[in-house]
Design an enzyme around this catalytic site. Sequence first.
Site, PDB file in Angstrom:
ATOM      1  N   GLY A  37       0.847  -1.201   0.000  1.00  0.00           N
ATOM      2  CA  GLY A  37       0.000   0.000   0.000  1.00  0.00           C
ATOM      3  C   GLY A  37       0.875   1.241   0.000  1.00  0.00           C
ATOM      4  O   GLY A  37       0.599   2.224   0.683  1.00  0.00           O
ATOM      5  N   ARG A  58       0.064   5.626  -1.632  1.00  0.00           N
ATOM      6  CA  ARG A  58      -0.878   6.654  -1.160  1.00  0.00           C
ATOM      7  C   ARG A  58      -0.724   6.854   0.335  1.00  0.00           C
ATOM      8  O   ARG A  58      -0.265   5.954   1.043  1.00  0.00           O
ATOM      9  CB  ARG A  58      -2.315   6.183  -1.400  1.00  0.00           C
ATOM     10  N   VAL A  84      -2.857  -7.443  -1.546  1.00  0.00           N
ATOM     11  CA  VAL A  84      -2.251  -8.268  -0.487  1.00  0.00           C
ATOM     12  C   VAL A  84      -3.216  -9.310   0.074  1.00  0.00           C
ATOM     13  O   VAL A  84      -2.802 -10.250   0.747  1.00  0.00           O
ATOM     14  CB  VAL A  84      -1.679  -7.415   0.678  1.00  0.00           C
ATOM     15  N   SER A 121      -2.332   0.419  14.767  1.00  0.00           N
ATOM     16  CA  SER A 121      -3.156   1.602  15.026  1.00  0.00           C
ATOM     17  C   SER A 121      -3.294   1.794  16.523  1.00  0.00           C
ATOM     18  O   SER A 121      -3.491   0.824  17.265  1.00  0.00           O
ATOM     19  CB  SER A 121      -4.545   1.431  14.418  1.00  0.00           C
ATOM     20  N   TYR A 148     -11.815  -3.686  12.313  1.00  0.00           N
ATOM     21  CA  TYR A 148     -10.548  -2.984  12.098  1.00  0.00           C
ATOM     22  C   TYR A 148      -9.646  -3.087  13.343  1.00  0.00           C
ATOM     23  O   TYR A 148      -8.471  -3.442  13.244  1.00  0.00           O
ATOM     24  CB  TYR A 148     -10.850  -1.516  11.767  1.00  0.00           C
ATOM     25  N   ALA A 154      -9.804  -5.227  15.746  1.00  0.00           N
ATOM     26  CA  ALA A 154      -9.386  -6.625  15.962  1.00  0.00           C
ATOM     27  C   ALA A 154      -8.185  -6.960  15.076  1.00  0.00           C
ATOM     28  O   ALA A 154      -7.217  -7.578  15.517  1.00  0.00           O
ATOM     29  CB  ALA A 154     -10.549  -7.570  15.668  1.00  0.00           C
ATOM     30  N   LYS A 165      -5.955  -4.927  13.793  1.00  0.00           N
ATOM     31  CA  LYS A 165      -4.748  -4.181  14.171  1.00  0.00           C
ATOM     32  C   LYS A 165      -4.180  -4.670  15.506  1.00  0.00           C
ATOM     33  O   LYS A 165      -2.960  -4.719  15.692  1.00  0.00           O
ATOM     34  CB  LYS A 165      -5.071  -2.681  14.245  1.00  0.00           C
ATOM     35  N   ILE A 190      -3.883  10.510  11.717  1.00  0.00           N
ATOM     36  CA  ILE A 190      -2.947  11.072  10.743  1.00  0.00           C
ATOM     37  C   ILE A 190      -3.743  11.709   9.616  1.00  0.00           C
ATOM     38  O   ILE A 190      -4.746  11.158   9.149  1.00  0.00           O
ATOM     39  CB  ILE A 190      -2.014   9.966  10.185  1.00  0.00           C
TER      40      ILE A 190
HETATM   41  P1  NDP Z   1      -5.194   5.130   2.903  1.00  0.00           P
HETATM   42  O1  NDP Z   1      -6.595   4.673   2.813  1.00  0.00           O
HETATM   43  O2  NDP Z   1      -4.831   6.497   2.482  1.00  0.00           O
HETATM   44  O3  NDP Z   1      -4.259   4.092   2.155  1.00  0.00           O
HETATM   45  C1  NDP Z   1      -4.449   2.727   2.300  1.00  0.00           C
HETATM   46  C2  NDP Z   1      -3.389   2.073   1.455  1.00  0.00           C
HETATM   47  O4  NDP Z   1      -3.534   0.660   1.567  1.00  0.00           O
HETATM   48  C3  NDP Z   1      -3.530   2.452   0.003  1.00  0.00           C
HETATM   49  O5  NDP Z   1      -2.241   2.631  -0.527  1.00  0.00           O
HETATM   50  C4  NDP Z   1      -4.204   1.231  -0.596  1.00  0.00           C
HETATM   51  O6  NDP Z   1      -3.833   0.978  -1.925  1.00  0.00           O
HETATM   52  C5  NDP Z   1      -3.618   0.131   0.265  1.00  0.00           C
HETATM   53  N1  NDP Z   1      -4.452  -1.051   0.242  1.00  0.00           N
HETATM   54  C6  NDP Z   1      -5.681  -1.221   0.771  1.00  0.00           C
HETATM   55  N2  NDP Z   1      -6.106  -2.473   0.559  1.00  0.00           N
HETATM   56  C7  NDP Z   1      -5.110  -3.100  -0.130  1.00  0.00           C
HETATM   57  C8  NDP Z   1      -4.942  -4.398  -0.650  1.00  0.00           C
HETATM   58  N3  NDP Z   1      -5.885  -5.332  -0.491  1.00  0.00           N
HETATM   59  N4  NDP Z   1      -3.804  -4.694  -1.312  1.00  0.00           N
HETATM   60  C9  NDP Z   1      -2.847  -3.765  -1.479  1.00  0.00           C
HETATM   61  N5  NDP Z   1      -2.938  -2.514  -0.999  1.00  0.00           N
HETATM   62  C10 NDP Z   1      -4.067  -2.189  -0.350  1.00  0.00           C
HETATM   63  O7  NDP Z   1      -4.807   4.873   4.388  1.00  0.00           O
HETATM   64  P2  NDP Z   1      -3.671   5.542   5.298  1.00  0.00           P
HETATM   65  O8  NDP Z   1      -2.515   5.977   4.509  1.00  0.00           O
HETATM   66  O9  NDP Z   1      -4.366   6.500   6.162  1.00  0.00           O
HETATM   67  O10 NDP Z   1      -3.296   4.265   6.174  1.00  0.00           O
HETATM   68  C11 NDP Z   1      -2.172   3.474   5.949  1.00  0.00           C
HETATM   69  C12 NDP Z   1      -2.074   2.474   7.073  1.00  0.00           C
HETATM   70  O11 NDP Z   1      -2.032   3.164   8.325  1.00  0.00           O
HETATM   71  C13 NDP Z   1      -3.275   1.541   7.143  1.00  0.00           C
HETATM   72  O12 NDP Z   1      -2.862   0.262   7.538  1.00  0.00           O
HETATM   73  C14 NDP Z   1      -4.129   2.183   8.226  1.00  0.00           C
HETATM   74  O13 NDP Z   1      -4.976   1.253   8.858  1.00  0.00           O
HETATM   75  C15 NDP Z   1      -3.066   2.694   9.166  1.00  0.00           C
HETATM   76  N6  NDP Z   1      -3.509   3.768  10.040  1.00  0.00           N
HETATM   77  C16 NDP Z   1      -3.916   4.981   9.523  1.00  0.00           C
HETATM   78  C17 NDP Z   1      -4.319   5.983  10.377  1.00  0.00           C
HETATM   79  C18 NDP Z   1      -4.743   7.334   9.884  1.00  0.00           C
HETATM   80  O14 NDP Z   1      -5.186   8.158  10.700  1.00  0.00           O
HETATM   81  N7  NDP Z   1      -4.627   7.634   8.599  1.00  0.00           N
HETATM   82  C19 NDP Z   1      -4.363   5.782  11.833  1.00  0.00           C
HETATM   83  C20 NDP Z   1      -3.902   4.498  12.251  1.00  0.00           C
HETATM   84  C21 NDP Z   1      -3.493   3.536  11.382  1.00  0.00           C
HETATM   85  P3  NDP Z   1      -4.673   1.531  -3.180  1.00  0.00           P
HETATM   86  O15 NDP Z   1      -4.765   3.003  -2.994  1.00  0.00           O
HETATM   87  O16 NDP Z   1      -3.845   1.142  -4.344  1.00  0.00           O
HETATM   88  O17 NDP Z   1      -6.014   0.867  -3.132  1.00  0.00           O
END
Ligand code: NDP
Length: 242
Positions: free
Chosen positions: A14, A17, A66, A142, A155, A157, A159, A188
């Site tokens: 991921g 983004r 993934v 998280s 979610y 669970a 994490k 974030i």
């Molecule tokens: P975004 O929604 O901005 O990004 C999620 C990323 O995960 C994207 O790059 C997306 O890829 C990728 N993704 C989702 N599902 C899949 C999959 N099945 N296979 C491959 N890639 C996948 O989220 P954030 O940047 O905010 O979050 C990133 C991580 O941080 C996550 O694990 C989130 O749970 C965790 N997190 C975020 C917080 C926040 O406040 N933002 C707080 C706590 C934890 P694509 O765009 O190509 O679909």
Amino acid sequence: MDIRLDGKTALVTGGTRGIGRAVTLGLARAGADVCACYRTESDAVESLARELKTTGGDHRLIKADVADPAEVTRLIEECGSAFGHLDVVVSNAGAISHIPFPDLELDEWRRIIDTNLTGAFTVTQQALPLLRPGSSLIYIGSKVAMVGLPLRAHYTASKAALVGFARTLCKELGPQGIRVNVVAPGIIDTTDLPSERTAQYQRIISLGRLGRPEEIAGVVAFLASDLASYITGETINVDGGT
Ligand code: NDP
């Protein structure tokens, strides 16, 4: 003391983004060759490719879901062909939805667990043969996994499970010189939140503001580096004091 990752190779899931993008760029700017996977074709992929070119290192952007083990196999094979080995694997790919527990259907539970937890398991297990002593596995967890959050039973669970997973891998893989840690972000700023929601969050954060993706990337780069050579089995909250 600078964080340098010259000569290291990294995979970020991921990684095109949000937080993942900042992590990919952070590792590349510190000198690592990076492979980032993404699931959705978008301008974000092109724009990241352009930025990575300015870092001077090698990079690969690979489309892979993934949650699909066959795609993970292909992803890891492509990383192996490109770099020969991996020193850093950041399991960042994550999905979330907001559903009251009584309405949470099994399919949705599975979708979130398959991405956030089983995806991390599959990526880790398949990447293992490419890891060398000194490697670092990093899971993006998280903060809410430890305190709970209404509407996110699936979610939280997934994490929280990453923490137990990482602590066990730390014990199993420690003798091979592989470190395993979790970075647990607070809130974030990766989305365009409505201003009233931002203000609400700011009131509960000691530092009075949302975190920036780069502030997660900095901690990931540190954990990936030799500066963190004696840190394993830890969960590091990066939450501005919430
Ligand atoms: P975004 O929604 O901005 O990004 C999620 C990323 O995960 C994207 O790059 C997306 O890829 C990728 N993704 C989702 N599902 C899949 C999959 N099945 N296979 C491959 N890639 C996948 O989220 P954030 O940047 O905010 O979050 C990133 C991580 O941080 C996550 O694990 C989130 O749970 C965790 N997190 C975020 C917080 C926040 O406040 N933002 C707080 C706590 C934890 P694509 O765009 O190509 O679909």
